[in-house]
Structures are given as structure tokens and as C-alpha cells.
Design an enzyme around this catalytic site. Structure first.
Site, PDB file in Angstrom:
ATOM      1  N   SER A 193       0.782  -1.114   0.220  1.00 54.90           N
ATOM      2  CA  SER A 193      -0.008   0.061   0.040  1.00 54.90           C
ATOM      3  C   SER A 193       0.956   1.254  -0.128  1.00 54.90           C
ATOM      4  O   SER A 193       1.708   1.340  -0.702  1.00 54.90           O
ATOM      5  CB  SER A 193      -0.984   0.134   1.035  1.00 54.90           C
ATOM      6  OG  SER A 193      -2.040   0.980   0.821  1.00 54.90           O
ATOM      7  N   ASP A 480      -8.580  -5.524  -6.415  1.00 53.55           N
ATOM      8  CA  ASP A 480      -8.137  -4.470  -5.458  1.00 53.55           C
ATOM      9  C   ASP A 480      -8.774  -3.248  -5.671  1.00 53.55           C
ATOM     10  O   ASP A 480      -8.101  -2.801  -6.867  1.00 53.55           O
ATOM     11  CB  ASP A 480      -6.790  -4.827  -4.947  1.00 53.55           C
ATOM     12  CG  ASP A 480      -6.164  -3.748  -3.777  1.00 53.55           C
ATOM     13  OD1 ASP A 480      -6.806  -3.038  -3.142  1.00 53.55           O
ATOM     14  OD2 ASP A 480      -5.025  -3.896  -3.903  1.00 53.55           O
ATOM     15  N   HIS A 523      -5.843  -6.727  -0.750  1.00 51.36           N
ATOM     16  CA  HIS A 523      -4.863  -5.875  -0.529  1.00 51.36           C
ATOM     17  C   HIS A 523      -3.484  -6.276   0.019  1.00 51.36           C
ATOM     18  O   HIS A 523      -3.470  -6.736   0.917  1.00 51.36           O
ATOM     19  CB  HIS A 523      -5.436  -4.363   0.348  1.00 51.36           C
ATOM     20  CG  HIS A 523      -4.796  -3.219  -0.027  1.00 51.36           C
ATOM     21  ND1 HIS A 523      -4.412  -2.790  -1.147  1.00 51.36           N
ATOM     22  CD2 HIS A 523      -4.128  -2.442   1.076  1.00 51.36           C
ATOM     23  CE1 HIS A 523      -3.933  -1.557  -1.089  1.00 51.36           C
ATOM     24  NE2 HIS A 523      -3.739  -1.263   0.173  1.00 51.36           N
TER      25      HIS A 523
END
Length: 566
Positions: A193, A480, A523
Site C-alpha cells: 500500500s 483490489d 490488498h
């Protein structure tokens, strides 16, 4: 690799078009960066880290006196940067043992360390040291002596930037290697991320510090107009639509219902009671934003097994919020997502997603049941799956991530919008003026929406990386929500987008089965610890990552041998 029979495309597209339609309404604009950082808790007392089911890894906790400003020669006080280190499997400097460094995200570093099992699990086979440095202004790594002082105003917060954080990591690893006489030991960067963005950017800005970076679910292109602003919400909506059209439509309908209830006398009190909010709502927007966040995070955290990463969740949480196994209708909706991305990934499929859990609850009510009650039961899968929460506090911050609000108001400007024809969310357009007003009100700063692309690149990203970059893995999945802002195709031989390959050419049942199999993704799922429930495609993905890291190290060692032989 074979591809689907060409004559199937028109048939499948007609089926998909018929089965996967929708409409929408209006809300203010949003900066998508808020969703990357602000993972809100629902409980007044619940601590995710303390109750985490994640494996416990061994490490020493240490502190490094870090410069407050790496880009000034003015005298400023330093601050203690926390880092976690494990040398148990490190083969040492004499054997050029590698160092695996995870670029800390916007939160307590122990939280990320406990949820990044992949790094811990592969370290022994490489004889690697493992380091998790904490991002400045998060966890215990607070400048100015305390969080209260660090977050006091725009002046004290001014050193909270991605550039300063990357410089922290560069200085830390350089000094650590010097102290250990390990200057020649290669460094491999990891991140997921925002941490994945930092890993990729650090590899580009400091190519001499590391030999490569694995950037998982890193939306490095989610800035300015590099991707359509509707992309994030479209993917979240498709995740729910894939599970259940009735669930999708219930959520879509709920925004109007919430607005209507909120406008009547006593309406906010009624909504407060229905959704078990601890303090009476001050506006409908507060509730809408809370629900919006939950749907987005469910899509991000749709792991195929129970986890405690964002909240205690069952396996496949969106499905828990819907019903039953994949029907032809639901599977064809998944296929729509793949068709929509076919050009970008040349029919090689990597679906990193989060899909399966809130709709079972929503759909379990008989016809005629209250829309609000359905929504509450569904949302409780995210905010109260354990059933231990009596009421919900809309502004809890259990992981110390409030600094992200500052970052989202300064440089992490990620435009977002919602389209009524493709999204289950209210329709809104990105409004930079509204964001600027909010940031001036909250921090007395104006956002700099073009700074990230100026500092790290974005426009002509592919040609720039091809000319100047090397050894970066971008791992993503089309379901995602952040995949739309990441790198989905290879840039060069050494900057690669890992795509799970399947044989799509046998027949429709095989295609749909493969799609359902790959939908168990989320994710930065590849960075999580291995489990018995991991599907074959995830095992293959991790194997490819390990192979690429091995190649980077082999190339480095070969160059060192050549240098010594001279």
C-alpha cells in the site's frame, strides 16, 4: 498461453451487460488518500493489535536518533525513530548476508510487522536480516517529544512527508550497515500500500541504497489525472456486484433512505439508534462517510481466511455480507472486470482483491425488511464481527494513523469520484476547491496536488522508469480497489507487474472456475503470512517474487565476484 475462444467474447459481454447494471446519487468530492490511510475502529475500547491473530515474530526493538529535516543544514532537534530488527538468520557481513527492509507505513510499525509474514518467512532461506523501521510521526517515532507537540500545528507537522520518510530509511540503513561493517551487504526493499509506494520511490530516488524493491498494492499512479477518478469506487462496487446484485442494489438504495431519514425531525437520533452510534450524529455525512469507509476497506481486506489486519473479519468478508457460492450471474460480473482490464494486462490475470463478505447478511432478510436494518447487519461484519462492540465511535484511531490526514492535505492528493451508472456509491465529482477549503480549515495549509508527480514521477511514468529504473516488482490485482492506480503491465525486463497466468481457453466453466479461484485475493495479500488456505495462484505469485529476488541477489553477488577477481 492460450486465450478464450474469440467467439465467446460477444456472448459473454451481452450476458454481462444484461446482468450487471446500476444507477446512483450525489455527495461531496473526496481525496482518495484518506482511504489509503484512515482505518477507523468502531469500538471505544477495541485494540486490533492487542487482539491480533497474526503470527508473533521475534525481533529486538531499537531506536535511532534521526534528523528532523534531511534537506536543511539548520540546527534542529533530532528524534528517536523506532525500528524492529531480527538477525537470527542473517549470515553476516563476511558472507554478504542480505538485509530485508520493510518501508514502514502510516501507523504503528509493530502492526505492519505482525501482518507481513512473507518477509519473515523467506528471510531464513536467504540468510537475511529483517528490519522494520517506523514511519516518522507514527507509532513511537514522534518528533518534538510527543504526539501532542508533533501534531500541534502546521509548523510542527511540516516534516511529515514521504520524502523525509524515505530519507529516514536511507540514513538508518546506511548507518546500521556501517556499524555492523556490512557496507557491502545488499538491501532489498519491501512495502505494501503506502509502504509499497515508499519502497518503489526509494528504489528510484536512492538506487545505490538497495538492489530492488517489492511494491505490493502500491497506487503510485493515483495522482492528478493519471487514472480516471472513478476507478477506485468502480472496483469496490464491482466487488459487491459480483457477490450479489440484490446486495449491490440495497447499498445503492440506502444512501437516499439515509438522507431522507436524516432530514426529518428526530431523524439523526433515529439513525444514531439504528446504527448503534455512541454519540448522536451531528450530520448525515458523518454516517455516510463511516459506511463508505467500511465498504471500501471490506474490498481491500477480502482475504480468503479470517484475519485481524484492519478489523477482526471472517474469511471472504464481502460474501459474508451476501449469499452462497458463485452463480453464473455473479461469475460473469467478475468476468466483466477482467474484460474491462484486458487491454491493460494483455489477458494475463492477476486479481489481488478483496471480495467476499458483507452481502450474506444484507440478503438474509425477508422481502419488506428495512433497508437501514439490512445495511446495519451487513456493516457489522466489518465493524463488529466479534459481536463485542456495544456502540460505534466514528472517530477512533487505534493504530495511530491520524497523521495521514495531514499527508492527505499536503502532498498525497488522490482525486476520486463516483459515477451513477457504474457505482453503488452516491454520485460526486472530485472538487479540489472543496478539499483546499477543508485543509485550510483543519491545518491552515493548501494541498499541492502536482508535487508527488514532480518529485517521484507519474506523467510518462513508463518511459521514465524504462530509462532510469530497474528491479522493481509491482504486485497487484484487478479487484483490489487500489489496483486501478498502480502498475499493471511490465515496464521493462526488470520492472515487472506480476500477473497470475491461467489457461483461459478450455471452456466457459473452466474460465468461471478460474475467476472464482483468483477472486480470493486482497490488498497486498502476497505480503501476508502463508496459510493452508492459500490458493495455488497465490503460491505461484509468491514463488515468482522469490525467484526475482533471488535473481537480483545472484546478479549482485556475481558483480562482486567479478570485482574481487579483478
Amino acid at each position: 498461453m492460450s486465450t478464450p475462444w474469440p467467439f465467446l467474447y460477444p456472448v459473454l459481454i451481452l450476458i454481462i451487460s444484461f446482468l450487471c447494471q446500476a444507477s446512483g446519487i450525489h455527495l461531496p468530492s473526496k481525496n482518495g488518500a484518506h482511504y489509503l490511510g484512515n482505518l477507523k475502529s468502531s469500538s471505544k475500547t477495541f485494540s486490533l493489535v492487542a487482539n491480533s491473530r497474526a503470527p508473533k515474530y521475534q525481533y529486538e526493538t531499537k531506536y535511532f536518533q534521526q534528523k528532523l529535516d534531511h534537506f536543511s543544514f539548520a540546527y534542529l532537534p533530532s528524534f528517536p525513530q523506532r525500528y524492529l530488527i531480527n538477525t537470527q538468520h542473517w549470515v553476516g557481513p563476511s558472507r554478504l548476508g542480505p538485509i530485508f527492509l520493510y518501508c514502514g507505513n502510516e501507523g504503528d510499525i509493530e502492526w505492519f510487522a505482525s501482518n507481513t509474514g512473507f518477509v519473515w518467512e523467506i528471510a531464513p532461506r536467504f540468510g537475511a536480516m529483517v528490519i522494520f523501521p517506523e514511519h516518522r510521526y507514527y507509532g513511537e517515532s514522534m518528533p518534538h517529544g510527543s504526539k501532542e507537540e508533533a501534531y500541534k500545528n502546521a509548523t510542527t507537522l511540516s516534516y511529515l512527508t514521504a520524502e523525509q520518510a524515505i530519507a529516514d530509511y536511507a540514513v538508518l540503513i546506511t548507518e546500521l550497515k556501517r556499524n555492523l561493517s556490512a557496507q557491502a551487504c545488499p538491501v532489498v526493499l519491501f512495502g505494501g500500500s503506502y509502504g509499497g509506494m515508499l519502497a518503489a520511490w526509494m528504489r528510484l530516488k536512492y538506487p545505490h541504497i538497495s538492489i530492488g524493491a517489492l511494491a505490493s498494492s502500491a497506487p503510485v499512479l493515483q495522482f492528478e489525472d493519471l487514472v480516471p477518478p472513478e476507478t477506485f469506487y468502480n472496483i469496490v462496487s464491482n466487488d459487491f456486484r459480483r457477490e450479489s446484485m440484490s446486495c449491490f442494489n440495497t447499498i445503492k438504495e440506502s444512501w437516499d433512505v439515509i438522507n431522507k431519514v436524516g432530514q426529518i425531525n428526530g431523524g439523526l437520533a433515529q439513525l444514531t439508534k439504528t446504527f448503534h452510534i455512541c454519540r448522536e450524529l451531528e450530520s448525515v455525512d458523518d454516517l455516510s462517510n463511516w459506511l463508505d469507509s467500511a465498504y471500501s476497506y471490506l474490498a481491500m481486506a477480502n482475504y480468503p481466511y479470517p484475519t485481524d489486519f484492519l478489523m477482526p473479519l471472517p474469511g471472504s468478508p464481502i460474501k459474508e455480507v451476501s449469499t452462497g457460492p458463485y452463480t453464473l450471474r455473479e461469475a460473469t460480473c467478475i468476468f466483466k472486470i477482467i474484460i474491462n482490464h484486458a487491454e491493460a494486462i494483455s489477458m494475463k490475470k492477476s486479481i489481488w482483491v478483496s471480495i467476499d463478505t458483507v452481502c450474506r447478511k444484507v440478503d438474509s432478510f425477508p422481502d419488506g425488511s428495512s433497508v437501514l436494518q439490512r445495511i446495519f447487519e451487513g456493516i457489522s461484519v466489518y465493524y463488529n464481527y466479534t459481536g463485542k462492540v456495544d456502540c460505534f465511535n466514528l472517530d477512533d484511531d487505534p493504530h495511530g494513523m491520524s497523521g495521514w490526514d495531514w499527508q492527505a492535505c499536503t502532498e498525497m492528493i488522490m482525486p476520486m469520484a463516483s459515477n451513477r451508472t457504474t457505482s453503488m456509491f452516491p454520485e460526486f465529482r472530485y472538487d479540489p476547491k472543496s478539499d483546499e477549503e477543508q485543509c485550510l480549515k483543519e491545518f491552515n495549509v493548501k494541498p499541492r496536488p502536482t508535487w508527488i508527480t514532480t518529485e517521484f514521477g507519474g506523467h510518462a511514468f513508463k518511459s521514465a522508469l524504462k530509462a532510469f529504473g530497474s528491479n522493481i516488482i509491482f504486485s497487484n490485482g484487478l479487484l483490489d480497489p487500489w489496483s486501478g492506480g498502480s502498475v499493471l503491465e511490465d515496464v521493462s525486463e526488470t520492472i515487472v507487474a506480476l500477473i497470475t497466468e491461467k489457461d483461459w481457453g478450455k471452456h466457459i466453466a473452466t474460465i468461471l472456475s478460474a475467476i472464482a479461484d483468483m477472486a480470493f485475493s486482497a490488498h497486498h495479500l502476497d505480503l501476508r503470512a502463508a496459510t493452508a488456505e492459500d490458493p495455488d495462484w497465490l503460491l505461484d505469485q509468491r514463488s515468482r517474487e522469490i525467484k526475482l529476488i533471488s535473481e537480483w541477489l545472484d546478479e549482485y553477488y556475481d558483480e562482486k565476484k567479478a570485482t574481487f577477481s579483478m
